[in-house]
Motif scaffolding. Sequence first.
Motif, PDB file in Angstrom:
ATOM      1  N   GLY A  84       0.490  -0.999  -0.171  1.00  0.00           N
ATOM      2  CA  GLY A  84      -0.434  -0.274   0.337  1.00  0.00           C
ATOM      3  C   GLY A  84       0.660   1.338   0.186  1.00  0.00           C
ATOM      4  N   GLY A  85       0.511   2.422  -0.307  1.00  0.00           N
ATOM      5  CA  GLY A  85       0.847   4.068  -0.152  1.00  0.00           C
ATOM      6  C   GLY A  85       0.185   4.625  -0.485  1.00  0.00           C
ATOM      7  N   PHE A  86       0.455   5.752  -0.824  1.00  0.00           N
ATOM      8  CA  PHE A  86      -0.298   7.168  -0.619  1.00  0.00           C
ATOM      9  C   PHE A  86       0.124   8.070  -1.289  1.00  0.00           C
ATOM     10  CE2 PHE A  86      -0.579   6.011   3.290  1.00  0.00           C
ATOM     11  CZ  PHE A  86      -1.624   6.745   3.656  1.00  0.00           C
ATOM     12  N   ARG A 103       4.819   1.425   4.357  1.00  0.00           N
ATOM     13  CA  ARG A 103       5.134   0.573   5.087  1.00  0.00           C
ATOM     14  C   ARG A 103       6.159   2.018   5.876  1.00  0.00           C
ATOM     15  NH1 ARG A 103       9.935  -2.931   4.613  1.00  0.00           N
ATOM     16  NH2 ARG A 103      10.929  -1.909   3.426  1.00  0.00           N
ATOM     17  N   CYS A 104       6.088   1.358   7.649  1.00  0.00           N
ATOM     18  CA  CYS A 104       6.853   2.058   8.450  1.00  0.00           C
ATOM     19  C   CYS A 104       8.620   1.770   8.012  1.00  0.00           C
ATOM     20  CB  CYS A 104       6.413   2.032   9.441  1.00  0.00           C
ATOM     21  SG  CYS A 104       7.056   2.862  10.351  1.00  0.00           S
ATOM     22  N   THR A 105       9.326   1.925   7.954  1.00  0.00           N
ATOM     23  CA  THR A 105      10.839   1.624   7.934  1.00  0.00           C
ATOM     24  C   THR A 105      11.493   1.487   8.909  1.00  0.00           C
ATOM     25  OG1 THR A 105      11.327   4.303   8.178  1.00  0.00           O
ATOM     26  CG2 THR A 105      11.508   3.544   5.415  1.00  0.00           C
ATOM     27  N   HIS A 106      11.054   1.540  10.842  1.00  0.00           N
ATOM     28  CA  HIS A 106      11.258   0.748  11.647  1.00  0.00           C
ATOM     29  C   HIS A 106      10.729  -1.010  11.084  1.00  0.00           C
ATOM     30  CE1 HIS A 106      10.184   0.293  16.134  1.00  0.00           C
ATOM     31  NE2 HIS A 106      11.399  -0.128  15.813  1.00  0.00           N
ATOM     32  N   LEU A 107       9.951  -1.400  11.259  1.00  0.00           N
ATOM     33  CA  LEU A 107       9.487  -2.096  11.595  1.00  0.00           C
ATOM     34  C   LEU A 107       7.848  -3.406  10.578  1.00  0.00           C
ATOM     35  CD1 LEU A 107       9.678  -3.064  15.364  1.00  0.00           C
ATOM     36  CD2 LEU A 107      10.838  -3.967  13.648  1.00  0.00           C
ATOM     37  N   SER A 108       8.264  -2.558   9.617  1.00  0.00           N
ATOM     38  CA  SER A 108       6.632  -3.122   8.435  1.00  0.00           C
ATOM     39  C   SER A 108       5.557  -2.548   8.956  1.00  0.00           C
ATOM     40  CB  SER A 108       7.155  -3.958   8.388  1.00  0.00           C
ATOM     41  OG  SER A 108       8.757  -4.154   7.664  1.00  0.00           O
ATOM     42  N   PRO A 139      10.833   5.889  16.127  1.00  0.00           N
ATOM     43  CA  PRO A 139      12.136   5.299  15.772  1.00  0.00           C
ATOM     44  C   PRO A 139      13.007   4.624  14.104  1.00  0.00           C
ATOM     45  CG  PRO A 139      10.866   3.851  16.461  1.00  0.00           C
ATOM     46  CD  PRO A 139       9.346   5.112  16.011  1.00  0.00           C
ATOM     47  N   PRO A 140      12.091   5.152  13.408  1.00  0.00           N
ATOM     48  CA  PRO A 140      11.992   4.861  12.449  1.00  0.00           C
ATOM     49  C   PRO A 140      13.644   5.322  11.595  1.00  0.00           C
ATOM     50  CG  PRO A 140      10.254   5.330  11.914  1.00  0.00           C
ATOM     51  CD  PRO A 140      10.542   6.036  13.612  1.00  0.00           C
ATOM     52  N   PRO A 141      14.526   4.220  11.167  1.00  0.00           N
ATOM     53  CA  PRO A 141      16.009   5.007  10.698  1.00  0.00           C
ATOM     54  C   PRO A 141      15.753   6.185   9.950  1.00  0.00           C
ATOM     55  CG  PRO A 141      15.754   2.940  10.128  1.00  0.00           C
ATOM     56  CD  PRO A 141      14.544   3.074  10.627  1.00  0.00           C
ATOM     57  N   GLU A 142      14.649   5.312   8.489  1.00  0.00           N
ATOM     58  CA  GLU A 142      14.823   6.201   6.992  1.00  0.00           C
ATOM     59  C   GLU A 142      13.571   6.353   7.072  1.00  0.00           C
ATOM     60  OE1 GLU A 142      16.076   3.130   4.717  1.00  0.00           O
ATOM     61  OE2 GLU A 142      17.606   2.411   5.403  1.00  0.00           O
ATOM     62  N   PRO A 143      13.319   7.639   5.898  1.00  0.00           N
ATOM     63  CA  PRO A 143      12.379   8.086   5.661  1.00  0.00           C
ATOM     64  C   PRO A 143      11.540   6.666   4.487  1.00  0.00           C
ATOM     65  CG  PRO A 143      13.955   8.843   4.348  1.00  0.00           C
ATOM     66  CD  PRO A 143      13.994   8.652   5.090  1.00  0.00           C
ATOM     67  N   GLU A 145       9.853   4.650   1.830  1.00  0.00           N
ATOM     68  CA  GLU A 145      10.605   4.711   0.305  1.00  0.00           C
ATOM     69  C   GLU A 145       9.202   5.447  -0.281  1.00  0.00           C
ATOM     70  OE1 GLU A 145      10.857   0.321  -0.670  1.00  0.00           O
ATOM     71  OE2 GLU A 145      11.637   0.079   0.952  1.00  0.00           O
ATOM     72  N   ARG A 146      10.018   5.837  -1.762  1.00  0.00           N
ATOM     73  CA  ARG A 146       9.121   6.311  -2.697  1.00  0.00           C
ATOM     74  C   ARG A 146       8.952   5.839  -3.877  1.00  0.00           C
ATOM     75  NH1 ARG A 146      11.149  12.824  -2.696  1.00  0.00           N
ATOM     76  NH2 ARG A 146      10.294  13.335  -0.379  1.00  0.00           N
ATOM     77  N   TYR A 147       7.892   5.676  -4.365  1.00  0.00           N
ATOM     78  CA  TYR A 147       7.499   4.956  -5.880  1.00  0.00           C
ATOM     79  C   TYR A 147       8.374   6.132  -6.867  1.00  0.00           C
ATOM     80  CZ  TYR A 147       5.563   1.192  -3.911  1.00  0.00           C
ATOM     81  OH  TYR A 147       4.922  -0.038  -2.871  1.00  0.00           O
TER      82      TYR A 147
END
Lengths: 165, 219
Positions: A84-86, A103-108, A139-143, A145-147
């Motif tokens: 999914g996404g926005f 999808r959250c970059t911490h634990l999905s 806690p997420p380590p990264e922004p 993800e982008r399509y």
Amino acid sequence: MTSSNRMSRRDFIKVTIGAIGGVMGVLLGVPVVGYLLQPAFRKQAAEAWIPIGKLEAFTIGIPSPFSFTRTKVNGWERTATSYGGFVLRRSEDPKEILILSSRCTHLSCRVNWNEAAQGYLCPCHDAKFSIEGEVLSGPPPEPLERYNEFKVDEDGNLLIFFEEA
Amino acid sequence: MWRKLYAWLEDRLGLEEIYKATLDRPEPKGNWWNTLGSASLFLFLLQGVTGIFLTVYYTPSPDHAYDSIQYIMNDVAFGWLIRGIHHWGSTLMVIVVFVHMVRVFVTASYKYPRELTWIFGVGLLLLTLGMGFTGYLLPWNQRSYWATEVGTRIAGSVPLIGDSILRVLRGGPDLSALTLQRFFSGHIWIIPALLAAVIGVHLYLVMRHGESHFPDKDD
């Protein structure tokens, strides 16, 4: 045997049986090797253009959710995974679109757009991402993800290029 | 070099003794009807080999049996060939074993001293039919399901103990996952093991007594 360069009946039968047996062995051996090995080296299409909706259905300025399902086939086993996404349209220009994965970059976990907070909130550990997907807190380590690869076809459908991780 | 290697092996394995004892024996005048036993043995081995290959992909579960066979038939390289040989080979084996029996009957080869060869041969025929019966269910399609439904009911029509036979065959009162699993086990382990053992006895008896004289006008 009447003369030495003539083949005896016994030798002829031996050679003939050997030759026929050899041909049969190869004819059966090749399929058997293919049968055992072929699934091991089969390639699955891991990338595809996926339609996520009509461009005009996405409101300009507000992130709108989309989702799709990919099915992996291994033999007779099918595994469906949903993604999914926005979609955020910045303007009328069909190139000015930001498409983020939810999808959250911490634990999905799946993040959701929260209009009041003006950010994407993760239900699992209270992470917050900006409208651009940058990490604001948590806690997420990264922004997100982008399509980055997307296109609009002649019917006005928005498609994203999906690659299996 | 090869001759040396052969001599080394021969010295230790006694290959020529095995050859003399098993294959080097006097035969009655050549007759194609006398090859049906060897043909049955060949088909048994062929069924064994193709069957072993089929187990690489087949799954004996009601959820996946049908799909795994579709996979073998449509997706795996030469899967259609391996299963085709096994499928048609089974029919051919029943025919060849039966014709072999008819030949032995017509030429009266079952008489003294070969009565036991005949009796073990009848066992082999029944085991072959058992292989056909258990194998028929494994594709788990409509035809195999209902054939087994009917077949186990026929076994269940035996007076007094019929219901117990039906339950033992099905692994319960219903045709279920348990039936498929025990038919699979019977098809790939139990019956083949029995077949191999009885074939061993049958072949030993054939070697011991040799082949019978083909009847002529004086008989």
